[in-house]
Scaffold this motif. Structure first.
Motif, PDB file in Angstrom:
ATOM      1  N   LYS A 398       0.810  -1.219   0.000  1.00 54.45           N
ATOM      2  CA  LYS A 398       0.000   0.000   0.000  1.00 54.45           C
ATOM      3  C   LYS A 398       0.847   1.275   0.000  1.00 54.45           C
ATOM      4  CE  LYS A 398      -3.791   2.259   2.493  1.00 54.45           C
ATOM      5  NZ  LYS A 398      -4.701   2.181   3.670  1.00 54.45           N
ATOM      6  N   HIS A 401       1.750   2.288  -3.335  1.00 54.23           N
ATOM      7  CA  HIS A 401       0.589   2.534  -4.194  1.00 54.23           C
ATOM      8  C   HIS A 401       0.516   1.522  -5.353  1.00 54.23           C
ATOM      9  CE1 HIS A 401      -2.874   4.872  -5.167  1.00 54.23           C
ATOM     10  NE2 HIS A 401      -2.435   5.247  -6.364  1.00 54.23           N
ATOM     11  N   ASP A 416      -7.032   0.832  -0.240  1.00 53.14           N
ATOM     12  CA  ASP A 416      -7.063   1.695  -1.417  1.00 53.14           C
ATOM     13  C   ASP A 416      -6.435   1.052  -2.650  1.00 53.14           C
ATOM     14  OD1 ASP A 416      -8.285   3.614   0.090  1.00 53.14           O
ATOM     15  OD2 ASP A 416      -6.469   4.781   0.467  1.00 53.14           O
ATOM     16  N   ASN A 417      -5.503   0.115  -2.459  1.00 51.65           N
ATOM     17  CA  ASN A 417      -4.797  -0.493  -3.588  1.00 51.65           C
ATOM     18  C   ASN A 417      -5.320  -1.876  -3.951  1.00 51.65           C
ATOM     19  OD1 ASN A 417      -3.797  -1.539  -1.140  1.00 51.65           O
ATOM     20  ND2 ASN A 417      -1.848  -2.130  -2.080  1.00 51.65           N
ATOM     21  N   ASP A 613      -2.493   4.018 -15.710  1.00 50.16           N
ATOM     22  CA  ASP A 613      -2.260   3.002 -14.677  1.00 50.16           C
ATOM     23  C   ASP A 613      -3.555   2.236 -14.452  1.00 50.16           C
ATOM     24  OD1 ASP A 613      -3.927   4.542 -12.966  1.00 50.16           O
ATOM     25  OD2 ASP A 613      -2.191   5.672 -12.235  1.00 50.16           O
ATOM     26  N   TYR A 615      -5.513   2.164 -11.911  1.00 50.15           N
ATOM     27  CA  TYR A 615      -6.555   2.964 -11.265  1.00 50.15           C
ATOM     28  C   TYR A 615      -7.346   3.779 -12.293  1.00 50.15           C
ATOM     29  CZ  TYR A 615      -3.662   1.772  -7.228  1.00 50.15           C
ATOM     30  OH  TYR A 615      -2.938   1.091  -6.273  1.00 50.15           O
TER      31      TYR A 615
END
Length: 660
Positions: A398, A401, A416-417, A613, A615
């Motif tokens: 994490k 990221h 979050d990751n 990426d 995300y």
């Protein structure tokens, strides 16, 4: 719609000539004060000998399905003098010119009371044409016993070519229903205009659409939901299902008042959670055709091989190790799919570096791997397979990221990751529930459950408050016997369509219920005064109870067994490149773990080479689909990403097929 109804009614009931029928229609329209605007949305056509439905569709600039939707009998063929209802086209009408060629004459001796008008109608020629070839009639009236020549013409209709369609470039996130709604047609009509368009539209794809003014094109407003009208669905059924009055639907959908409801029409409605969950989401993006980044991507794969436990001293020892260790078997299967994906990606021109780590199914080993290897250049990590080791990998990575994709499990803590690739059980349950809610033809819902699934049965009862619950029988001690008798179900069935939810993990109970349900399907027989009883089986949790040796696949097919699932079933006969290559390489068809390894690797890497990426790819590639799995990631408000799409499938003729 009243105009259509009147024409259809007269076609069926009036036993008089067709000219009188047409006259009666327009008289009734006048008497009932139907607006000119409504009547102008349709016309009628009297079929002539030799005319085809294709020629009429071209002449009136409408699709075949549009004509068939108002004239279902036309599917059996066109009969001369039949009156067809023709919807008015949204695009310019082609100009039709008649060319007459004189073929000869027919001699006619006039009788008492015959007139030029009656002769013109009798022989289907103009009065002027009769005069033209009998010039004495310009100066003299027609008399009894006059011998006149009736001209015989060959009439050819020339239809002026009009640009009825135009080329449209598909925009990002546009699926078939969005384009159909934009141009005011049904999805079926769009497919008729583009027979080779494929199942999924791709951004930049060129397709044919109606040639309407840009000002008349509709836009999709994300604040609303969009609903596809089902066959035989009227305003009353929509009111019961959606809670929307006819006036509100007509206000939101200009032109609906004039055209009426038609199967396949896309309606704009106030936002509806159930409808939104069942909207056509076939907005798949084929990422393999959108690669923009050819720099080397670096991924890591973490699997619990537990190679330290494998006996490498002999071939038999190694085989025994694989046979005994379920973690090793699962890892090898998944890894075989990863290898096939890597080869396929290289063939697409993708430069890829792949690190494979053995986690040994130990949290400490995950710590050691991440601490002693450079992960700063890693773009994504696939795995580990087990929840405890996956959570440790996600926490450790994490701070960097780095996205970590979970191949299995749906009760993970979404940091979050974290990307949870397996859809949650709640989504699978809601998918089948919303499907049943959307079916307006259902007359009756029955819930059959064993004692262990009482909570699920009660939850379904809250969703369908008119449903009847049938529980498995109990013995004298109050213990569940896991069976029902015929009358338990027969007494709660109704004529028409019945949907039966079966909630159990007991194979014997599933076999007992499906066998009884199969025996209670009833075909309509007017002579014996038997009404049709159709039964559709469904479940919120498809498990091994429905796959055992006691279960008849023939019964499941007869019952059109419906269920939602995270992945669909591929078959050896499927024309899929991966299945062919895998079978050739390994001399066997891939199992579900191997397919998941392939699908997940393909999706992860293709998202990396088509977006900045992983995300960002969530927004740029909202839905992707591969051999057995599809991925539509959504982000939690505070947390990571979860897969928000599942398949709805059914048994059909001993096969499992996707429900559209």
């Amino acid at each position: 719609m009243l105009f259509i109804w009147l024409v259809t009614l007269l076609k069926k009931l009036l036993k008089i000539n067709y000219m009188v029928k047409i006259f009666s229609v327009f008289c009734l329209i006048y008497l009932l004060n139907i607006s000119t605007v409504q009547a102008q949305n349709f016309s009628t056509h009297q079929v002539k000998k030799g005319e085809t439905i294709e020629a009429l569709a071209k002449r009136y600039n409408v699709s075949l399905s549009q004509i068939y939707s108002y004239n279902p009998d036309a599917k059996e063929g066109l009969k001369p003098n039949t009156i067809l209802i023709i919807p008015k086209s949204k695009t310019p009408q082609p100009k039709v010119t008649e060319i007459k060629e004189l073929q000869g004459f027919k001699e006619h001796k006039t009788k008492r009371k015959e007139t030029l008008y009656s002769l013109s109608k009798k022989y289907n020629v103009l009065e002027e044409d009769i005069k033209k070839y009998n010039k004495f009639l310009y100066a003299n009236p027609l008399r009894k016993n006059d011998k006149i020549q009736i001209p015989i013409f060959k009439i050819t209709e020339v239809v002026e070519e009009v640009k009825t369609n135009k080329t449209y470039t598909v925009l990002p996130k546009e699926g078939k229903w969005r384009v159909a709604y934009k141009f005011g047609i049904t999805v079926k009509e769009l497919e008729e205009l583009n027979p080779d368009m494929g199942e999924v539209l791709q951004p930049g794809q060129k397709i044919n659409v109606p040639n309407i003014d840009a000002a008349k094109e509709k836009t999709v407003d994300e604040k609303y939901s969009y609903y596809k009208v089902l066959p035989k669905e009227g305003f009353y059924r929509l009111k019961l299902k959606l809670g929307i009055e006819q006036a509100e639907l007509e206000k939101l959908n200009p032109g609906l008042k004039e055209s009426g409801l038609k199967a396949g029409t896309i309606l704009k409605i106030p936002f509806n959670k159930a409808v939104a969950a069942t909207e056509d989401r076939k907005e798949n993006v084929d990422l393999a055709t959108s690669i923009t980044d050819f720099s080397t991507k670096h991924i890591a794969v973490m699997l619990p091989f537990r190679l330290n436990r494998v006996d490498f001293d002999s071939i038999s020892g190694t085989k025994n190790s694989i046979t005994r260790d379920p973690y090793l078997r699962a890892s090898l299967d998944f890894h075989s799919g990863v290898l096939m994906a890597v080869d396929q990606l290289k063939a697409l021109g993708v430069s890829l570096k792949v690190d494979v780590y053995d986690t040994k199914n130990q949290v400490s080993e995950v710590d050691y791997i991440i601490k002693n290897n450079n992960f700063e250049t890693v773009d994504a990590v696939i795995g580990p397979l087990i929840a405890k080791t996956f959570q440790r990998a996600a926490v450790n990575l994490k701070p960097l990221h780095i996205p970590v994709i979970s191949p299995i499990g749906n009760n993970l803590k979404l940091h979050d990751n974290v990307f949870q690739s397996k859809p949650a059980d709640g989504l699978i349950k809601s998918r089948i529930i919303n499907f049943v809610k959307a079916d307006t033809l259902v007359n009756n819902i029955i819930i059959i459950s064993d004692v262990k699934h009482t909570a699920v049965a009660n939850e379904l009862k809250r969703e369908f408050n008119r449903a009847t619950i049938v529980y498995s029988r109990k013995n004298k001690e109050g213990q569940d016997e896991n069976y029902v008798v015929v009358d338990d179900i027969k007494n709660v069935l109704k004529p028409g369509k019945n949907i039966v939810f079966l909630e159990t993990k007991n194979e014997g109970f599933a076999s007992n219920v499906t066998s009884i349900l199969n025996s209670l399907i009833q075909v309509e027989n007017s002579q014996e005064k038997l009404k049709e009883i159709s039964i559709v089986l469904a479940t919120t949790n498809k498990n091994k109870a429905f796959e055992g040796d006691e279960i008849s696949n023939e019964h499941l097919s007869n019952l059109q067994f419906h269920f939602a699932t995270a992945s669909k079933e591929s078959k050896e006969e499927d024309d899929d490149l991966f299945i062919k290559q895998y079978t050739k390489a390994y001399k066997e068809t891939p199992n579900s773990r191997a397919v998941l390894g392939y699908d997940l690797t393909m999706d992860t890497v293709l998202r990396l080479v088509t977006s900045s990426d992983l995300y960002m790819s969530v927004n740029e590639a909202p839905l992707t689909e591969y051999v057995e799995n599809k991925f539509a990631y959504k982000k939690k408000l505070f947390g990571g990403y979860y897969n928000d799409t599942v398949y709805l499938v059914k048994y059909d003729d001993l096969s499992i097929v996707e429900v559209e």
